[in-house]
Each structure stands twice: as structure tokens, then as C-alpha cells.
Design a protein around this motif. Structure first.
Motif: not given
Length: 110
Positions: A44-50, A95-110
Motif C-alpha cells: 500500500r505504501q509503495a503503490f501510493g508513492l508510485h 511514510v510521512p504525511i501521505v502514508g496514513p492516507y495510503f493505508q485508508k485509500w488502498f484497502t482494496f489491496i489485500q
């Protein structure tokens, strides 16, 4: 004398996720069976960063600004290194600032 390495399940999958957007997609499929919480977190973190990098790069290409691109690359590299080092060190650190959002937004990644 060799020192025993502490490897945890899902570490390889988590590291693969940080290797480009294609790596993140491959890691999603690697984590289908068995599902691993550590791998899911880093995917989730890496997918969000990319995804964030490519979206901002596309947006900034419309209004080309050399300094904006420098800032984008610097931000991306710093956050990428932070996440990658977390995966190497067996830590689930967002990851700072955006990491918590990535965990919420990409819940489809199981």
C-alpha cells in the motif's frame, strides 16, 4: 562466524513493491496466497508513492516548471528511501504525511 538474519514472512514481497509501479503490481499478486500483513502494509505504501509520483509528474508536465520537477523528484526519492528502509528493517512505519492516507485509500489491496 555468520550472523543469523532476521527475516519475517512477506519481507521479500514488501521490498519488491518498492521497485517501480510494475513491482508494486507484481507484489499485489505475490501476496494473494498466503496473505501477509507486513507485505500488504508495504505494498500500500509503495503503490501510493508510485501513483502519487506519476500523477504529479503528469500534472506538472502540462505546466512545465523545472524547479517543480526537482521538488517532485526530491520528495519522491526521500519518501521512497524512508519506506524502503522501513521494509528492510522489518518495520511497519508509514511514510510521512501521505502514508496514513495510503493505508485508508488502498484497502482494496489485500
Amino acid at each position: 562466524m555468520m550472523q543469523e538474519q532476521n527475516t519475517i514472512p512477506g519481507k521479500t514481497t514488501g521490498l519488491v513493491a518498492y521497485m517501480t509501479m510494475i513491482g508494486a503490481i507484481i507484489a499485489i499478486f505475490m501476496n494473494l496466497e498466503p496473505k501477509n500483513d507486513f507485505a500488504r502494509f508495504h505494498i500500500r505504501q509503495a503503490f501510493g508513492l508510485h501513483l502519487m509520483f506519476h500523477a504529479f509528474a503528469l500534472f506538472s508536465s502540462v505546466w512545465y516548471s523545472q524547479y517543480a520537477l526537482y521538488g517532485l523528484y526530491l520528495c519522491y526519492v526521500v519518501l521512497w528511501v524512508y519506506g524502503f528502509l522501513g521494509a528492510i528493517n522489518n518495520k511497519k512505519q508509514v511514510v510521512p504525511i501521505v502514508g496514513p492516507y495510503f493505508q485508508k485509500w488502498f484497502t482494496f489491496i489485500q
